[in-house]
Design a protein around this motif. Structure first.
Motif, mmCIF file in Angstrom:
data_model
loop_
_atom_site.group_PDB
_atom_site.id
_atom_site.type_symbol
_atom_site.label_atom_id
_atom_site.label_comp_id
_atom_site.label_asym_id
_atom_site.label_seq_id
_atom_site.Cartn_x
_atom_site.Cartn_y
_atom_site.Cartn_z
ATOM 1 N N GLU A 221 33.821 40.409 45.283
ATOM 2 C CA GLU A 221 32.723 40.454 44.314
ATOM 3 C C GLU A 221 33.085 41.272 43.085
ATOM 4 O OE1 GLU A 221 29.952 38.922 44.099
ATOM 5 O OE2 GLU A 221 29.748 37.977 46.054
ATOM 6 N N LEU A 222 33.743 42.410 43.288
ATOM 7 C CA LEU A 222 33.989 43.336 42.188
ATOM 8 C C LEU A 222 35.402 43.276 41.632
ATOM 9 C CD1 LEU A 222 32.095 46.512 43.485
ATOM 10 C CD2 LEU A 222 31.262 44.692 42.000
ATOM 11 N N ALA A 223 36.344 42.669 42.356
ATOM 12 C CA ALA A 223 37.729 42.615 41.875
ATOM 13 C C ALA A 223 37.874 41.912 40.527
ATOM 14 C CB ALA A 223 38.621 41.954 42.926
ATOM 15 N N PRO A 224 37.090 40.852 40.217
ATOM 16 C CA PRO A 224 37.240 40.233 38.896
ATOM 17 C C PRO A 224 36.934 41.176 37.736
ATOM 18 C CG PRO A 224 36.091 38.745 40.392
ATOM 19 C CD PRO A 224 36.203 40.059 41.082
ATOM 20 N N PHE A 225 36.227 42.270 38.017
ATOM 21 C CA PHE A 225 35.881 43.226 36.964
ATOM 22 C C PHE A 225 36.812 44.431 36.968
ATOM 23 C CE2 PHE A 225 31.832 41.606 38.944
ATOM 24 C CZ PHE A 225 31.728 40.510 38.093
ATOM 25 N N ALA A 226 37.948 44.313 37.659
ATOM 26 C CA ALA A 226 38.869 45.436 37.830
ATOM 27 C C ALA A 226 39.321 46.074 36.523
ATOM 28 C CB ALA A 226 40.084 44.993 38.649
ATOM 29 N N PRO A 227 39.557 45.327 35.428
ATOM 30 C CA PRO A 227 40.016 45.990 34.196
ATOM 31 C C PRO A 227 39.054 47.052 33.685
ATOM 32 C CG PRO A 227 40.366 43.627 34.050
ATOM 33 C CD PRO A 227 39.560 43.865 35.284
#
Length: 459
Positions: A221-227
Motif C-alpha cells: 500500500e505504501l511502497a509506491p510512495f517511498a520517494p
C-alpha cells in the motif's frame, strides 16, 4: 392527416429537447443546475416562501406595530415568516440567509429541512448558524457525492491541512491534523480506504512534513510512495524497531520544549502543557505523520514471543497517541476492523483516536467500533453504504458531529508521481535514516511500457 403531421413536427423537437435536458442532468449536473435548476428553484422559493414557512410552523405572530399598520390599511393579518437576507447562487445550489424571529432558534429551522427540500424541489437542505439570530440555508440542487468534484478553493489549505474528500453539503472535508491530531479509518476491501489514504499522502507530500509508514502487508500500500517517506516498516519486526525510535524522537522534542521554557529536566512529559508550536520557527522540529495500514496485523500473534512484542508495540502506539500531539507527531491508523477482540490495549488506543472515518464495512459491529462511541446515530448511515459507491464514508469526531463524505478518484500512478516530484522535500531526521525506504532509479532511456490505469469503480 395534416393535424397528425403537425403534431409530429412539433413533438419531435420537444422530445429531443427533453432527452437533451435529461442527458445533461445525468451527465453534467452542474451545467443542468446552472441552466435550469437554479432559475426554477429560485422562482419556486420566492413564489411559495411565505406559505411554505407557515406550513412548516416557522412563522410568528406580527408585532403590535405591524398589526396596527395592517389593520389601518385594511390588509389581511397573517403570520410573519423569517426575513430573507438575500439569495446567492453556487455551482451546486444556492445559499439563503434568514433572520430569525424572537424566540426562534437554529434547531427550529433544522427540524424542517426535509419539508423545505420537497417544497422547493432541491436535493437537500442544510442549516448552519452564522451569528445569533441569523442562519444560513444551503440548498443543494443535486447529489454532489455521485460525481465528486472538489471545490477549487479547497486547494492549498495550509500546513497539516489536507482537503481529502467532499461532504454531502458540497463543502470540502479537510483533514486538519492540528485540530484532530489522531484518526481511525476503517473500511472493508474495495471500500475506498486506500483511495482516502492516497489523498492524505499526496496532500502532505508538498508540505514540510515527515511522512512515516507502517504497512505490514509487505508494503504494497505504501511502497509506491517511498520517494516521499522518511521511514517505512513493511512487517511487524521492522515496526517493532521503528516505534521505539519515534518514542525517542518524541522524548527529545519534550526535552527541547522544557529547555526552551526553563522547565526542570526531571519534570514528567505529562505535566508539560505547551507544545512544539510555541517554539520559534528556527527551533521548531518538523511535524511527523505516522500512517499505520492494517493495524490488526500488529495485534495478531502466533507465539509467546510474538505476544510480548505485540504488547510492547501497542504500548508505544498508545504513548504516541497520548503524548505525540504536543511533540508534533500525529497518527493515522487504518484497518478493516478494530475493537477489543484484537487484544490487550486495542480499546485504549481507539479511545485516543479523536477522528473517525468509516467506509463500507462487512458488519454492523465494525461500524459501531468506529462510530458507536462518538455518534451512535451515524452507525446506521455507515451500514447503508452500498458496494457500488467506493469512497463513500461517514466521518465523525469526539464532538458528536458527523457527515457523509466521498473521496474523489485518484490513480495510484498519479499519487506515486506526486510523491516522486516531492522527494526533495523529505526532511532530514537522522534518527529515521536507517528506516528510509530504498527507491529504485528510474530508467533514463528506452521506451517505457504502456501503463494501463484501472477505470474508476464509480463515477
Amino acid at each position: 392527416m395534416s393535424a397528425l403531421a403537425t403534431l409530429l413536427e412539433v413533438g419531435g423537437p420537444v422530445a429531443a429537447l427533453g432527452a437533451g435536458v435529461a442527458y445533461i442532468r445525468a451527465r453534467h449536473p452542474r451545467l443542468h443546475w446552472s441552466t435550469f435548476g437554479f432559475p426554477i428553484s429560485t422562482a419556486r422559493l420566492l413564489g411559495s416562501y411565505g406559505s411554505v414557512m407557515e406550513a412548516c410552523g416557522l412563522t410568528t405572530a406580527p408585532t403590535r406595530f405591524r398589526l396596527l399598520a395592517l389593520k389601518a390599511t385594511g390588509r389581511e393579518v397573517r403570520p410573519v415568516p423569517p426575513r430573507m437576507r438575500g439569495i446567492r447562487p453556487t455551482s451546486t445550489g444556492l445559499r439563503l440567509r434568514l433572520r430569525l424571529a424572537p424566540g426562534q432558534e437554529t434547531q427550529d429551522i433544522a427540524a424542517s429541512t426535509e419539508r423545505l427540500r420537497h417544497a422547493w424541489g432541491v436535493h437537500a437542505v442544510y442549516v448552519r448558524a452564522v451569528k445569533p439570530g441569523v442562519v444560513e440555508l444551503r440548498l443543494i440542487g443535486f447529489d454532489v457525492l455521485r460525481r465528486v468534484r472538489m471545490p477549487r478553493k479547497a486547494a492549498g489549505a495550509g500546513l497539516l491541512k489536507v482537503p481529502v474528500a467532499l461532504r454531502e453539503d458540497a463543502t470540502p472535508f479537510v483533514r486538519d491534523y492540528r485540530a484532530v491530531p489522531h484518526q481511525l479509518t476503517l473500511g472493508a476491501t474495495l471500500s475506498g480506504k486506500s483511495m482516502y489514504l492516497r489523498h492524505l499522502i499526496t496532500g502532505l507530500a508538498p508540505q514540510a512534513v515527515a511522512v512515516v509508514g507502517i504497512d505490514c502487508k509487505r508494503g504494497v500500500e505504501l511502497a509506491p510512495f517511498a520517494p516521499r517517506l522518511s521511514a517505512l516498516a513493511t512487517d511487524p519486526e521492522q515496526a517493532a524497531e521503528l516505534l521505539p525510535v519515534l518514542i525517542k524522537e518524541m522524548d527529545d522534542r519534550y526535552d527541547l520544549i522544557k529547555a526552551r521554557q526553563g522547565v526542570a529536566s526531571g519534570t514528567p512529559a505529562e505535566e508539560i502543557t505547551s507544545d512544539v508550536w510555541g517554539l520559534p520557527d528556527r527551533e521548531r522540529p518538523v511535524p511527523v505523520v505516522l500512517f499505520v495500514d492494517e493495524v490488526a496485523e500488529l495485534f495478531l500473534v502466533a507465539t509467546k514471543r510474538d505476544e510480548e512484542r505485540r504488547d510492547e508495540m501497542v504500548t508505544q502506539l498508545i504513548r504516541l497517541a497520548q503524548l505525540g500531539r504536543a511533540a508534533g507527531i500525529y497518527l493515522e491508523v487504518c484497518g478493516q476492523r478494530f475493537g477489543a477482540e484484537l487484544g490487550k490495549g486495542a480499546t485504549m488506543l481507539r479511545a485516543q483516536l479523536t477522528g473517525r472515518v468509516c467506509h463500507r464495512v462487512n458488519d454492523e459491529a465494525s461500524a459501531k467500533m468506529a462510530l458507536g462511541d462518538i455518534a451512535p446515530e451515524a452507525v446506521s448511515a455507515a451500514c447503508a453504504i452500498a458496494p457500488e459507491s467506493p469512497g463513500l464514508a461517514v466521518a465523525g469526531d469526539s464532538s458528536g458531529g458527523w457527515s457523509r463524505i466521498r473521496t474523489p478518484y485518484l490513480s495510484l500512478g498519479d499519487a506515486a508521481e506526486t510523491c516522486h516530484r516531492s522527494a526533495d522535500l523529505v526532511p532530514d531526521l537522522p534518527a529515521l535514516k536507517r528506516f528510509r525506504p530504498t527507491v529504485p532509479a528510474r530508467p533514463v532511456s528506452g521506451t517505457p511500457a504502456p501503463v494501463v490505469r484501472p477505470r474508476p469503480l464509480a463515477d
